[in-house]
Design a protein around this motif. Structure first.
Motif, PDB file in Angstrom:
ATOM      1  N   PRO A  68       0.795  -1.232   0.000  1.00 60.51           N
ATOM      2  CA  PRO A  68       0.000   0.000   0.000  1.00 60.51           C
ATOM      3  C   PRO A  68       0.827   1.282   0.000  1.00 60.51           C
ATOM      4  O   PRO A  68       0.288   2.363  -0.271  1.00 60.51           O
ATOM      5  CB  PRO A  68      -0.831  -0.120   1.291  1.00 60.51           C
ATOM      6  N   TRP A  69       2.123   1.182   0.280  1.00 59.83           N
ATOM      7  CA  TRP A  69       2.974   2.358   0.162  1.00 59.83           C
ATOM      8  C   TRP A  69       2.991   2.897  -1.271  1.00 59.83           C
ATOM      9  O   TRP A  69       3.425   4.014  -1.505  1.00 59.83           O
ATOM     10  CB  TRP A  69       4.405   2.008   0.576  1.00 59.83           C
ATOM     11  N   LEU A  70       2.532   2.101  -2.229  1.00 60.78           N
ATOM     12  CA  LEU A  70       2.487   2.568  -3.608  1.00 60.78           C
ATOM     13  C   LEU A  70       1.628   3.820  -3.746  1.00 60.78           C
ATOM     14  O   LEU A  70       1.842   4.631  -4.642  1.00 60.78           O
ATOM     15  CB  LEU A  70       1.943   1.467  -4.526  1.00 60.78           C
ATOM     16  N   TYR A  71       0.653   3.988  -2.869  1.00 63.32           N
ATOM     17  CA  TYR A  71      -0.214   5.175  -2.912  1.00 63.32           C
ATOM     18  C   TYR A  71       0.467   6.404  -2.321  1.00 63.32           C
ATOM     19  O   TYR A  71      -0.045   7.517  -2.449  1.00 63.32           O
ATOM     20  CB  TYR A  71      -1.503   4.913  -2.127  1.00 63.32           C
ATOM     21  N   SER A  72       1.601   6.208  -1.667  1.00 65.99           N
ATOM     22  CA  SER A  72       2.258   7.299  -0.955  1.00 65.99           C
ATOM     23  C   SER A  72       2.877   8.309  -1.919  1.00 65.99           C
ATOM     24  O   SER A  72       3.353   7.957  -3.006  1.00 65.99           O
ATOM     25  CB  SER A  72       3.360   6.736  -0.046  1.00 65.99           C
ATOM     26  N   TRP A  73       2.895   9.576  -1.492  1.00 63.42           N
ATOM     27  CA  TRP A  73       3.599  10.612  -2.249  1.00 63.42           C
ATOM     28  C   TRP A  73       5.058  10.709  -1.830  1.00 63.42           C
ATOM     29  O   TRP A  73       5.814  11.503  -2.391  1.00 63.42           O
ATOM     30  CB  TRP A  73       2.898  11.956  -2.080  1.00 63.42           C
ATOM     31  N   ASP A  74       5.458   9.923  -0.846  1.00 61.75           N
ATOM     32  CA  ASP A  74       6.869   9.825  -0.482  1.00 61.75           C
ATOM     33  C   ASP A  74       7.549   8.922  -1.505  1.00 61.75           C
ATOM     34  O   ASP A  74       7.188   7.753  -1.648  1.00 61.75           O
ATOM     35  CB  ASP A  74       6.997   9.239   0.923  1.00 61.75           C
ATOM     36  N   SER A  75       8.522   9.443  -2.221  1.00 61.96           N
ATOM     37  CA  SER A  75       9.106   8.701  -3.344  1.00 61.96           C
ATOM     38  C   SER A  75       9.798   7.417  -2.902  1.00 61.96           C
ATOM     39  O   SER A  75       9.786   6.415  -3.628  1.00 61.96           O
ATOM     40  CB  SER A  75      10.089   9.592  -4.119  1.00 61.96           C
ATOM     41  N   TYR A  76      10.392   7.410  -1.718  1.00 59.58           N
ATOM     42  CA  TYR A  76      11.063   6.197  -1.255  1.00 59.58           C
ATOM     43  C   TYR A  76      10.063   5.124  -0.857  1.00 59.58           C
ATOM     44  O   TYR A  76      10.252   3.935  -1.146  1.00 59.58           O
ATOM     45  CB  TYR A  76      12.014   6.518  -0.097  1.00 59.58           C
ATOM     46  N   GLN A  77       9.002   5.507  -0.187  1.00 60.56           N
ATOM     47  CA  GLN A  77       7.974   4.526   0.150  1.00 60.56           C
ATOM     48  C   GLN A  77       7.367   3.911  -1.101  1.00 60.56           C
ATOM     49  O   GLN A  77       7.194   2.688  -1.195  1.00 60.56           O
ATOM     50  CB  GLN A  77       6.877   5.181   0.994  1.00 60.56           C
ATOM     51  N   ALA A  78       7.032   4.753  -2.080  1.00 60.62           N
ATOM     52  CA  ALA A  78       6.420   4.256  -3.315  1.00 60.62           C
ATOM     53  C   ALA A  78       7.378   3.343  -4.080  1.00 60.62           C
ATOM     54  O   ALA A  78       6.961   2.353  -4.686  1.00 60.62           O
ATOM     55  CB  ALA A  78       5.974   5.427  -4.186  1.00 60.62           C
ATOM     56  N   THR A  79       8.661   3.658  -4.048  1.00 62.27           N
ATOM     57  CA  THR A  79       9.669   2.835  -4.724  1.00 62.27           C
ATOM     58  C   THR A  79       9.782   1.466  -4.073  1.00 62.27           C
ATOM     59  O   THR A  79       9.811   0.434  -4.767  1.00 62.27           O
ATOM     60  CB  THR A  79      11.030   3.554  -4.707  1.00 62.27           C
ATOM     61  N   ILE A  80       9.856   1.429  -2.745  1.00 63.18           N
ATOM     62  CA  ILE A  80       9.910   0.156  -2.034  1.00 63.18           C
ATOM     63  C   ILE A  80       8.685  -0.681  -2.367  1.00 63.18           C
ATOM     64  O   ILE A  80       8.776  -1.896  -2.626  1.00 63.18           O
ATOM     65  CB  ILE A  80       9.990   0.391  -0.517  1.00 63.18           C
ATOM     66  N   ALA A  81       7.512  -0.041  -2.373  1.00 69.53           N
ATOM     67  CA  ALA A  81       6.271  -0.759  -2.668  1.00 69.53           C
ATOM     68  C   ALA A  81       6.298  -1.355  -4.065  1.00 69.53           C
ATOM     69  O   ALA A  81       5.913  -2.517  -4.264  1.00 69.53           O
ATOM     70  CB  ALA A  81       5.076   0.182  -2.520  1.00 69.53           C
ATOM     71  N   MET A  82       6.760  -0.591  -5.062  1.00 70.69           N
ATOM     72  CA  MET A  82       6.764  -1.068  -6.439  1.00 70.69           C
ATOM     73  C   MET A  82       7.724  -2.240  -6.596  1.00 70.69           C
ATOM     74  O   MET A  82       7.404  -3.233  -7.271  1.00 70.69           O
ATOM     75  CB  MET A  82       7.148   0.063  -7.387  1.00 70.69           C
ATOM     76  N   ALA A  83       8.884  -2.155  -5.984  1.00 73.80           N
ATOM     77  CA  ALA A  83       9.838  -3.269  -6.058  1.00 73.80           C
ATOM     78  C   ALA A  83       9.258  -4.509  -5.386  1.00 73.80           C
ATOM     79  O   ALA A  83       9.401  -5.630  -5.885  1.00 73.80           O
ATOM     80  CB  ALA A  83      11.159  -2.869  -5.414  1.00 73.80           C
ATOM     81  N   ALA A  84       8.593  -4.325  -4.253  1.00 74.31           N
ATOM     82  CA  ALA A  84       7.990  -5.452  -3.550  1.00 74.31           C
ATOM     83  C   ALA A  84       6.862  -6.076  -4.373  1.00 74.31           C
ATOM     84  O   ALA A  84       6.754  -7.304  -4.483  1.00 74.31           O
ATOM     85  CB  ALA A  84       7.459  -4.990  -2.186  1.00 74.31           C
ATOM     86  N   ILE A  85       6.027  -5.240  -4.963  1.00 74.60           N
ATOM     87  CA  ILE A  85       4.934  -5.720  -5.811  1.00 74.60           C
ATOM     88  C   ILE A  85       5.485  -6.486  -7.009  1.00 74.60           C
ATOM     89  O   ILE A  85       4.997  -7.566  -7.365  1.00 74.60           O
ATOM     90  CB  ILE A  85       4.055  -4.538  -6.255  1.00 74.60           C
ATOM     91  N   ASN A  86       6.523  -5.951  -7.629  1.00 74.47           N
ATOM     92  CA  ASN A  86       7.124  -6.638  -8.779  1.00 74.47           C
ATOM     93  C   ASN A  86       7.767  -7.964  -8.388  1.00 74.47           C
ATOM     94  O   ASN A  86       7.831  -8.889  -9.204  1.00 74.47           O
ATOM     95  CB  ASN A  86       8.154  -5.731  -9.457  1.00 74.47           C
TER      96      ASN A  86
END
Length: 251
Positions: A68-86
């Motif tokens: 769910p960090w993918l929804y974040s506007w914090d670029s590092y949180q969103a990046t971690i989320a995308m890598a985890a999702i992938n």
């Protein structure tokens, strides 16, 4: 386009449901690496920081808690989320096996452009992001590059409103998902053949319903070499050591 591209965020969370735990995260200079069910990549944020409050806590966290960090506007949180999702989606997707492996004659990181060159000659082409070495293909076809930090050869972000609706082909970095520009850029590119590209690409057939015509993502060819290259600051070098571009037309 049958589904609004803004729905990609819900799609990614629904497609990555798992009970798996994070085994390792590396935030490299260029790429962020997550190992769980498999390996997932995402381009790292462009600006470094010393103040990540969750450093040292990610291993053994549930992917379901980080996604769910993918929804974040914090670029590092969103990046971690995308890598985890992938790490979930791309370890199970049948699309990777269906996709055509690219064996370029020139730079491996530019394999996608070399592959599409016969199709884009004489066309209006827009590329989102200045890829290292891309200038060699600008001599063969008319390419307009939109870049967040433009050089004197590039167009700034606002040019997307003018250039994309007139384009025949658009090459869109999958990092646009993370920085939340994906929905608008896809909307503007509906008159073009649209290629979603880069190691951040999630291999999902449902992206066709959002207007994506081609996926040009990567397959991991050497997991340990990939990990080491990213940990040692590698950027384009990962295409020589650990991943290979593949292309699939979505129908």
């Amino acid at each position: 386009m049958k589904v609004h591209p803004r729905e990609i965020y819900n799609l990614l969370l629904e497609s990555s449901q798992t009970t798996a735990l994070v085994e390792e995260v590396i935030i490299g200079l260029t790429w962020t690496f997550c190992r769980a069910n498999g390996i997932g990549l995402c381009m790292s944020p462009g600006q470094a920081t010393r103040t990540l409050p969750w450093s040292g806590t990610l291993v053994n966290q549930a992917i379901a808690d980080l996604a769910p960090w993918l929804y974040s506007w914090d670029s590092y949180q969103a990046t971690i989320a995308m890598a985890a999702i992938n790490s979930v989606i791309n370890s199970n997707s049948p699309l990777i096996d269906k996709a055509q492996p690219l064996t370029p004659k020139n730079s491996p990181n530019l394999a996608v452009f070399e592959h599409f060159l016969p199709l884009i000659r004489g066309k209006q082409v827009v590329v989102i992001g200045r890829y290292p070495g891309l200038s060699q293909y600008e001599q063969d076809t008319e390419i307009s590059v939109i870049e967040r930090q433009p050089s004197d050869r590039d167009f700034p972000d606002p040019a997307c409103e003018y250039l994309l609706p007139e384009a025949d082909w658009v090459f869109l970095t999958a990092t646009s998902i993370v920085n939340k520009t994906f929905p608008r850029l896809v909307e503007l590119s509906q008159n073009a053949k649209l290629v979603l590209m880069g190691p951040t690409v999630p291999w999902l057939a449902e992206l066709a319903d959002m207007g994506i015509d081609y996926l040009a993502g990567v397959a991991v060819t050497n997991a340990e070499a990939l990990r080491q290259t990213i940990a040692e600051g590698g950027g384009t070098r990962i295409f020589e050591t650990g991943v290979q571009y593949r292309v699939l037309e979505l129908v």
